[in-house]
Design a protein around this motif. Structure first.
Motif, PDB file in Angstrom:
ATOM      1  N   GLN A 291       0.913  -1.106   0.044  1.00  0.00           N
ATOM      2  CA  GLN A 291       0.067  -0.166  -0.058  1.00  0.00           C
ATOM      3  C   GLN A 291       0.729   1.135   0.109  1.00  0.00           C
ATOM      4  O   GLN A 291       0.405   2.428  -0.374  1.00  0.00           O
ATOM      5  CB  GLN A 291      -1.061  -0.163   1.423  1.00  0.00           C
ATOM      6  N   GLY A 292       2.014   1.249   0.264  1.00  0.00           N
ATOM      7  CA  GLY A 292       2.919   2.529   0.516  1.00  0.00           C
ATOM      8  C   GLY A 292       3.268   2.614  -0.907  1.00  0.00           C
ATOM      9  O   GLY A 292       2.999   4.153  -1.413  1.00  0.00           O
ATOM     10  N   VAL A 293       3.716   1.803  -1.799  1.00  0.00           N
ATOM     11  CA  VAL A 293       4.023   1.998  -3.098  1.00  0.00           C
ATOM     12  C   VAL A 293       2.856   2.540  -3.920  1.00  0.00           C
ATOM     13  O   VAL A 293       2.556   3.268  -4.831  1.00  0.00           O
ATOM     14  CB  VAL A 293       4.671   0.983  -3.943  1.00  0.00           C
ATOM     15  N   ALA A 294       1.613   1.860  -3.569  1.00  0.00           N
ATOM     16  CA  ALA A 294       0.217   1.996  -4.315  1.00  0.00           C
ATOM     17  C   ALA A 294      -0.196   3.462  -4.079  1.00  0.00           C
ATOM     18  O   ALA A 294      -0.598   4.099  -4.917  1.00  0.00           O
ATOM     19  CB  ALA A 294      -0.517   0.942  -3.769  1.00  0.00           C
ATOM     20  N   LEU A 295      -0.105   3.884  -2.655  1.00  0.00           N
ATOM     21  CA  LEU A 295      -0.437   5.243  -2.385  1.00  0.00           C
ATOM     22  C   LEU A 295       0.290   6.379  -3.253  1.00  0.00           C
ATOM     23  O   LEU A 295      -0.294   7.319  -3.733  1.00  0.00           O
ATOM     24  CB  LEU A 295      -0.172   5.502  -1.017  1.00  0.00           C
ATOM     25  N   THR A 296       1.732   5.989  -3.323  1.00  0.00           N
ATOM     26  CA  THR A 296       2.528   7.015  -3.802  1.00  0.00           C
ATOM     27  C   THR A 296       2.246   7.217  -5.335  1.00  0.00           C
ATOM     28  O   THR A 296       2.032   8.385  -5.813  1.00  0.00           O
ATOM     29  CB  THR A 296       4.119   6.491  -3.776  1.00  0.00           C
ATOM     30  N   PHE A 297       2.126   6.132  -6.219  1.00  0.00           N
ATOM     31  CA  PHE A 297       1.573   6.303  -7.462  1.00  0.00           C
ATOM     32  C   PHE A 297       0.353   6.591  -7.541  1.00  0.00           C
ATOM     33  O   PHE A 297       0.037   7.455  -8.611  1.00  0.00           O
ATOM     34  CB  PHE A 297       2.065   4.795  -8.298  1.00  0.00           C
ATOM     35  N   THR A 298      -0.671   6.351  -6.936  1.00  0.00           N
ATOM     36  CA  THR A 298      -2.090   6.825  -7.027  1.00  0.00           C
ATOM     37  C   THR A 298      -2.101   8.197  -7.064  1.00  0.00           C
ATOM     38  O   THR A 298      -2.862   8.796  -7.838  1.00  0.00           O
ATOM     39  CB  THR A 298      -2.915   5.989  -5.869  1.00  0.00           C
ATOM     40  N   ALA A 392       2.772  15.773  -8.895  1.00  0.00           N
ATOM     41  CA  ALA A 392       3.356  14.275  -9.246  1.00  0.00           C
ATOM     42  C   ALA A 392       4.756  14.389  -9.008  1.00  0.00           C
ATOM     43  O   ALA A 392       5.166  13.140  -8.518  1.00  0.00           O
ATOM     44  CB  ALA A 392       3.093  14.148 -10.955  1.00  0.00           C
ATOM     45  N   ALA A 393       5.523  15.174  -9.082  1.00  0.00           N
ATOM     46  CA  ALA A 393       6.995  15.066  -9.011  1.00  0.00           C
ATOM     47  C   ALA A 393       7.534  15.165  -7.468  1.00  0.00           C
ATOM     48  O   ALA A 393       8.077  14.155  -7.043  1.00  0.00           O
ATOM     49  CB  ALA A 393       7.665  16.278  -9.726  1.00  0.00           C
ATOM     50  N   ALA A 394       6.710  15.791  -6.651  1.00  0.00           N
ATOM     51  CA  ALA A 394       6.709  15.934  -5.038  1.00  0.00           C
ATOM     52  C   ALA A 394       6.620  14.528  -4.614  1.00  0.00           C
ATOM     53  O   ALA A 394       7.114  14.008  -3.796  1.00  0.00           O
ATOM     54  CB  ALA A 394       6.164  17.030  -4.635  1.00  0.00           C
ATOM     55  N   LEU A 400       8.857   7.571  -2.562  1.00  0.00           N
ATOM     56  CA  LEU A 400       9.726   6.404  -2.670  1.00  0.00           C
ATOM     57  C   LEU A 400      11.100   6.821  -1.938  1.00  0.00           C
ATOM     58  O   LEU A 400      11.970   5.738  -1.845  1.00  0.00           O
ATOM     59  CB  LEU A 400      10.115   6.554  -4.331  1.00  0.00           C
ATOM     60  N   ALA A 401      11.438   7.803  -1.109  1.00  0.00           N
ATOM     61  CA  ALA A 401      12.506   8.093  -0.430  1.00  0.00           C
ATOM     62  C   ALA A 401      12.460   7.540   0.892  1.00  0.00           C
ATOM     63  O   ALA A 401      13.614   7.289   1.622  1.00  0.00           O
ATOM     64  CB  ALA A 401      12.838   9.517  -0.425  1.00  0.00           C
ATOM     65  N   PRO A 403      12.151   4.513   3.086  1.00  0.00           N
ATOM     66  CA  PRO A 403      12.019   2.872   3.121  1.00  0.00           C
ATOM     67  C   PRO A 403      10.807   2.232   3.772  1.00  0.00           C
ATOM     68  O   PRO A 403      10.147   1.163   3.089  1.00  0.00           O
ATOM     69  CB  PRO A 403      13.359   2.227   3.541  1.00  0.00           C
ATOM     70  N   ALA A 404      10.363   2.628   4.912  1.00  0.00           N
ATOM     71  CA  ALA A 404       9.327   1.991   5.648  1.00  0.00           C
ATOM     72  C   ALA A 404       8.112   2.230   4.877  1.00  0.00           C
ATOM     73  O   ALA A 404       7.346   1.319   4.973  1.00  0.00           O
ATOM     74  CB  ALA A 404       9.468   2.833   7.018  1.00  0.00           C
ATOM     75  N   PHE A 405       7.907   3.309   4.374  1.00  0.00           N
ATOM     76  CA  PHE A 405       6.717   3.407   3.596  1.00  0.00           C
ATOM     77  C   PHE A 405       6.822   2.793   2.093  1.00  0.00           C
ATOM     78  O   PHE A 405       5.858   2.382   1.776  1.00  0.00           O
ATOM     79  CB  PHE A 405       6.603   5.139   3.130  1.00  0.00           C
ATOM     80  N   ARG A 406       7.918   2.930   1.428  1.00  0.00           N
ATOM     81  CA  ARG A 406       7.938   2.260   0.171  1.00  0.00           C
ATOM     82  C   ARG A 406       7.826   0.667   0.150  1.00  0.00           C
ATOM     83  O   ARG A 406       7.259   0.210  -0.467  1.00  0.00           O
ATOM     84  CB  ARG A 406       9.370   2.718  -0.359  1.00  0.00           C
ATOM     85  N   ASN A 407       8.439   0.278   1.241  1.00  0.00           N
ATOM     86  CA  ASN A 407       8.237  -1.435   1.680  1.00  0.00           C
ATOM     87  C   ASN A 407       7.260  -1.704   2.370  1.00  0.00           C
ATOM     88  O   ASN A 407       6.921  -2.986   2.590  1.00  0.00           O
ATOM     89  CB  ASN A 407       9.636  -1.904   2.154  1.00  0.00           C
ATOM     90  N   TYR A 408       6.253  -0.981   2.840  1.00  0.00           N
ATOM     91  CA  TYR A 408       5.206  -1.443   3.542  1.00  0.00           C
ATOM     92  C   TYR A 408       4.087  -2.511   2.858  1.00  0.00           C
ATOM     93  O   TYR A 408       3.860  -2.037   1.668  1.00  0.00           O
ATOM     94  CB  TYR A 408       4.370  -0.073   4.089  1.00  0.00           C
ATOM     95  N   ARG A 409       3.978  -3.418   3.398  1.00  0.00           N
ATOM     96  CA  ARG A 409       2.827  -4.221   2.956  1.00  0.00           C
ATOM     97  C   ARG A 409       1.863  -4.509   3.999  1.00  0.00           C
ATOM     98  O   ARG A 409       2.300  -4.481   5.427  1.00  0.00           O
ATOM     99  CB  ARG A 409       3.669  -5.836   2.759  1.00  0.00           C
ATOM    100  N   ALA A 410       0.722  -4.299   3.744  1.00  0.00           N
ATOM    101  CA  ALA A 410      -0.442  -4.429   4.741  1.00  0.00           C
ATOM    102  C   ALA A 410      -0.612  -5.736   5.475  1.00  0.00           C
ATOM    103  O   ALA A 410      -0.510  -6.807   4.865  1.00  0.00           O
ATOM    104  CB  ALA A 410      -1.947  -4.054   4.030  1.00  0.00           C
ATOM    105  N   GLY A 411      -0.412  -5.837   6.559  1.00  0.00           N
ATOM    106  CA  GLY A 411      -0.583  -7.101   7.602  1.00  0.00           C
ATOM    107  C   GLY A 411       0.594  -7.951   7.444  1.00  0.00           C
ATOM    108  O   GLY A 411       0.830  -8.937   7.928  1.00  0.00           O
ATOM    109  N   GLY A 412       1.933  -7.382   6.813  1.00  0.00           N
ATOM    110  CA  GLY A 412       3.088  -8.291   6.636  1.00  0.00           C
ATOM    111  C   GLY A 412       4.054  -7.892   7.549  1.00  0.00           C
ATOM    112  O   GLY A 412       3.980  -6.647   8.490  1.00  0.00           O
TER     113      GLY A 412
END
Length: 425
Positions: A291-298, A392-394, A400-401, A403-412
């Motif tokens: 969800q971290g990566v998904a939030l960022t790109f969404t 979009a740029a910010a 992505l900068a 790691p805890a957010f970029r690598n976050y997996r819900a429930g994992g």
């Protein structure tokens, strides 16, 4: 795969509506939000009619923002210490009184920019109390596994109101003026009040902390110690403060569409149209794990869609591109809200929802201020397109900068926020 199974997999989950107290709250929120949108559009149009300036329309941002910050945080702290039903009723009555004041100003012809901004600030005070209280109530009414579905339904019904409300506002402004819009809001408010009155008693659970500065600080510390939760707020602020073009709608309607109030209504409804579509097709949202990566790109999709809509010359294309952004915003909001509601203990939920209210409702007000101010320097189109590209740029750089957010997996295991003393979700 049969049609029924396909529908359950991809369409919105309606199980929470089987709970009567939640169903009434949901319906009341949807009806009253329609009226809220009528008033929001009418106030923007009234201020632009008085001043002819997007700057003053943008000043609705700080007029809303200051009460939202102060009373959103305070209201969330109070919601952790008192009966949430009584607090919800009290905050709703404050907002209703402000709507009646707008109606009186319109009827008597006494409205001025200063008086309108002051009345909007009172309305924001009521909203700042009711919003975190309502969010903290939902986990008390439903099983925890139904909370994500309830959040989706909440955003969906609000989005439906945000589609119908501005369209009705365009008609009301064209045929009856701002007073008709304010009157409709005052009447529709009754649905929300009825739902609040029918709620059961909701006394606080667990350790009760006296509401005040200390309890607010405790809530902020909880967020600061959890990088995933913190970053979910950061990316949302970027989305709204950089890209929201709402304050530019009156000027764009005047420049490109001859001042058509119908065009103004469609622009105001564009993002909500996408939110409705995203909500109806939201069955997949709960199955996304990263969800971290998904939030960022969404949110990056939201910014790019806004920028593209600002370059469109046709009304239908502008509305369609705004709808794409609205769908992206709706999906990201469900993920962020669920993290707060399901992983904070009940005695902290009010404060978490208070901060959520400040960010979700305050971010757009910063966006209004940013849009109005930059329009005076670069024009409405420059402010619109530049804000979307900057968003979009910010958000890609920020999301992505970390790691805890970029690598976050819900429930994992990715939810464990190394060194922060908290869990991601």
């Amino acid at each position: 795969m049969g049609l029924l199974q396909l529908g359950r997999r991809h369409l919105v989950d309606v199980r929470p509506l089987a709970v009567p107290a939640y169903r009434r709250l949901w319906l009341g929120q949807g009806v009253s939000y329609m009226g809220f949108q009528l008033t929001s559009v009418a106030v923007s149009a009234q201020i632009y009619a008085i001043t002819g300036s997007s700057f003053w329309v943008g000043m609705l941002g700080p007029a809303n923002l200051v009460p939202l910050v102060v009373f959103g945080l305070w209201g969330g702290a109070v919601a952790d210490a008192v009966d949430r039903r009584r607090l919800l009723i009290g905050g709703a009555l404050v907002a209703w009184a402000a709507t009646l004041a707008l109606l009186v100003q319109a009827w008597t012809g006494t409205a001025s920019v200063g008086l309108l901004l002051a009345t909007v600030a009172v309305h924001a005070t009521g909203f700042a109390v009711t919003s975190p209280t309502r969010g903290a109530i939902i986990p008390r009414l439903l099983p925890v596994e139904q909370v994500p579905a309830a959040n989706t339904l909440n955003f969906l019904v609000s989005s439906i109101g945000a589609v119908i409300g501005p369209l009705l506002a365009g008609v009301a402004l064209a045929r009856g003026g701002v007073a008709v819009a304010y009157l409709a809001d005052a009447v529709l408010f009754g649905a929300s009040l009825y739902a609040a009155l029918r709620l059961p008693r909701l006394a606080p659970l667990g350790e009760v902390t006296r509401p005040g500065l200390r309890s607010v600080v405790d809530g902020l510390r909880y967020i600061a110690g959890n990088r995933v939760v913190l970053m979910s707020f950061v990316v949302d602020v970027i989305a709204m403060a950089f890209a929201l073009p709402r304050a530019l709608f009156p000027e764009i309607a005047a420049e490109r569409f001859g001042g058509s109030q119908i065009a103004f209504g469609w622009l105001s409804a564009g993002m909500a149209i996408g939110s409705v579509a995203g909500g109806l097709l939201s069955g997949w949202v709960g199955r996304v794990r990263r969800q971290g990566v998904a939030l960022t790109f969404t949110i990056a999709v939201w910014g790019a869609s806004v920028a593209a809509s600002g370059l469109a010359g046709e009304l239908w294309l502008m509305v369609a591109l705004l709808a794409v952004g609205g769908a992206a915003d709706m999906v990201s909001a469900v993920w962020r809200q669920t993290i707060l509601q399901t992983h904070a203990p009940d005695e902290m939920r009010g404060r978490m929802q208070g901060v959520f209210t400040v960010v979700v409702a305050g971010g757009p007000r910063l966006g209004d201020l940013r849009a109005g101010a930059t329009a005076t320097w670069f024009g409405a189109t420059g402010a619109w397109v530049g804000g979307g590209l900057a968003c979009a740029a910010a958000v890609l750089a920020a999301g992505l900068a970390v790691p805890a957010f970029r690598n976050y997996r819900a429930g994992g295991t990715g939810a464990r926020d190394g060194g922060s003393g908290g869990t991601g979700a």
